[in-house]
Design a protein around this motif. Structure first.
Motif, PDB file in Angstrom:
ATOM      1  N   PRO A 100       0.788  -1.232   0.000  1.00 51.55           N
ATOM      2  CA  PRO A 100       0.000   0.000   0.000  1.00 51.55           C
ATOM      3  C   PRO A 100       0.818   1.278   0.000  1.00 51.55           C
ATOM      4  CG  PRO A 100      -0.922  -1.545   1.522  1.00 51.55           C
ATOM      5  CD  PRO A 100       0.351  -2.141   1.025  1.00 51.55           C
ATOM      6  N   ALA A 101       1.990   1.267   0.609  1.00 53.65           N
ATOM      7  CA  ALA A 101       2.774   2.496   0.704  1.00 53.65           C
ATOM      8  C   ALA A 101       3.190   3.018  -0.667  1.00 53.65           C
ATOM      9  CB  ALA A 101       4.003   2.262   1.570  1.00 53.65           C
ATOM     10  N   GLY A 146       1.306   3.634  -3.007  1.00 49.72           N
ATOM     11  CA  GLY A 146       0.310   4.594  -3.478  1.00 49.72           C
ATOM     12  C   GLY A 146      -0.705   4.026  -4.446  1.00 49.72           C
ATOM     13  N   LEU A 147      -0.255   3.340  -5.442  1.00 46.29           N
ATOM     14  CA  LEU A 147      -1.168   2.805  -6.445  1.00 46.29           C
ATOM     15  C   LEU A 147      -1.200   1.301  -6.305  1.00 46.29           C
ATOM     16  CD1 LEU A 147      -0.155   4.926  -9.550  1.00 46.29           C
ATOM     17  CD2 LEU A 147      -2.098   5.243  -8.023  1.00 46.29           C
ATOM     18  N   LYS A 148      -2.375   0.777  -6.116  1.00 41.62           N
ATOM     19  CA  LYS A 148      -2.467  -0.636  -5.849  1.00 41.62           C
ATOM     20  C   LYS A 148      -3.319  -1.354  -6.881  1.00 41.62           C
ATOM     21  CE  LYS A 148      -3.134   1.277  -2.331  1.00 41.62           C
ATOM     22  NZ  LYS A 148      -2.920   2.695  -1.952  1.00 41.62           N
ATOM     23  N   THR A 149      -2.887  -1.321  -8.117  1.00 40.91           N
ATOM     24  CA  THR A 149      -3.587  -2.153  -9.094  1.00 40.91           C
ATOM     25  C   THR A 149      -3.517  -3.587  -8.632  1.00 40.91           C
ATOM     26  OG1 THR A 149      -3.093  -0.679 -10.925  1.00 40.91           O
ATOM     27  CG2 THR A 149      -3.569  -2.971 -11.464  1.00 40.91           C
ATOM     28  N   GLN A 150      -4.661  -4.213  -8.561  1.00 39.66           N
ATOM     29  CA  GLN A 150      -4.708  -5.598  -8.118  1.00 39.66           C
ATOM     30  C   GLN A 150      -4.780  -6.514  -9.333  1.00 39.66           C
ATOM     31  OE1 GLN A 150      -7.557  -6.318  -4.983  1.00 39.66           O
ATOM     32  NE2 GLN A 150      -6.957  -4.461  -3.901  1.00 39.66           N
TER      33      GLN A 150
END
Lengths: 113, 115
Positions: free
Chosen positions: B97-98, B100-104
Motif C-alpha cells: 500500500p505504501a 500509493g497505487l495498488k492495481t490488483q
C-alpha cells in the motif's frame, strides 16, 4: 456510507459503435479509479487506472474520464467488437496506506455483430 | 509476468470436508488478497496479507482460515462450510500500500460448490 453505481446492469450495442459505461460514486473521495474486465467464471482483468488529478486516460480503443466534481467516471470502448462482450467493473481506491478497492456491481456489455 | 495462478479451478466439497485453495504469484508483490464473488455481484474482500502478515479480516467466519507461507503463496483453508459459501473465490496481489497505487492482479478463481 460509500456507494458506487454503474449506470446499467446490461448494455447492448451494435458492433463498430462506441460503448459508454458510467460509474458514479457518493460519500467517497477516491485517490484513483480503476476499470476491470471480467469474463464469466473468470477473475477480473485490470484495464486502466486514472488518478484523481487526471481528466482522461487512453489505451488503444479504451478511454476513461474522471470528473471528481461530478463524482463520475466514463469508460468508452470505440469501434466495439463482439470480443469486447464482458462485464466491466469500476473500482475506487483510497490513497497510500489503504489496501482496499471498492467495486461497483458491474455492467454487462454485449456487442452484437 | 503479471500472472496470478490459482488451484484448483473447480472444487466440490461436503459440509464436513476440509480442503484448501492455493494461490501463487511471482511479481514480487507484497500484498495478497482473498475475495469471494457470488453470481452477478462484485468481488467482496475477505482477507488481506501484507508482508506475509494478516492485515485485514473482513469479519469472515472462522470456517475460512487464510495462511501466507511466504511472499509468493497464499492459501485459504476451508472447513465445515455451508452451502451458501458456494461462490467463485478469487486471489489477487498488488504492490504494498505504501506505493500509493495498488492495481490488483487477479487469478482466474476457484469455483467452489458446497453440497
Amino acid at each position: 456510507s460509500q456507494k458506487i453505481e454503474q449506470n446499467s446492469e446490461a448494455l447492448n450495442i451494435q458492433e463498430g459503435k462506441t460503448a459508454t459505461l458510467t460509474c458514479n460514486y457518493t460519500n467517497y473521495s477516491p485517490a484513483y479509479l480503476q476499470w476491470y474486465r471480467q469474463d464469466p467464471g473468470r477473475g477480473p482483468v485490470f484495464l486502466l487506472l486514472i488518478r484523481e488529478n487526471e481528466k482522461e486516460k487512453r489505451k488503444e480503443r479504451l478511454k476513461v474520464t474522471f470528473d471528481t466534481t461530478l463524482k463520475q467516471s466514463l469508460f468508452h470502448i470505440t469501434a466495439s467488437q463482439p470480443a469486447d462482450s464482458a462485464t466491466y467493473l469500476c473500482a475506487l481506491g483510497s490513497g497510500a496506506g489503504s489496501y482496499q478497492l471498492t467495486f461497483g456491481k458491474g455492467t454487462k456489455l454485449s456487442v452484437i455483430p | 509476468d503479471t500472472e496470478v495462478t490459482q488451484t484448483p479451478k473447480h472444487l466440490v466439497m461436503g459440509m464436513t470436508n476440509k480442503k484448501s485453495l492455493k494461490c501463487e504469484q511471482h511479481m514480487g508483490h507484497r500484498a495478497m488478497y482473498w475475495y469471494k464473488q457470488k453470481a452477478k455481484k462484485p468481488p467482496e474482500l475477505m482477507f488481506v496479507y501484507s508482508y506475509e502478515k494478516l492485515s485485514i479480516n473482513e469479519s469472515v467466519p472462522s470456517r475460512f482460515s487464510p495462511e501466507c507461507p511466504n511472499s509468493s503463496l497464499l492459501n485459504l483453508h476451508l472447513h465445515a462450510l455451508q452451502p451458501e459459501d458456494s461462490a467463485l473465490y478469487l486471489c489477487a496481489s498488488s504492490q504494498a500500500p505504501a506505493s500509493g497505487l495498488k492495481t490488483q492482479y487477479f487469478g482466474p478463481g476457484t469455483r467452489l460448490l458446497v453440497l
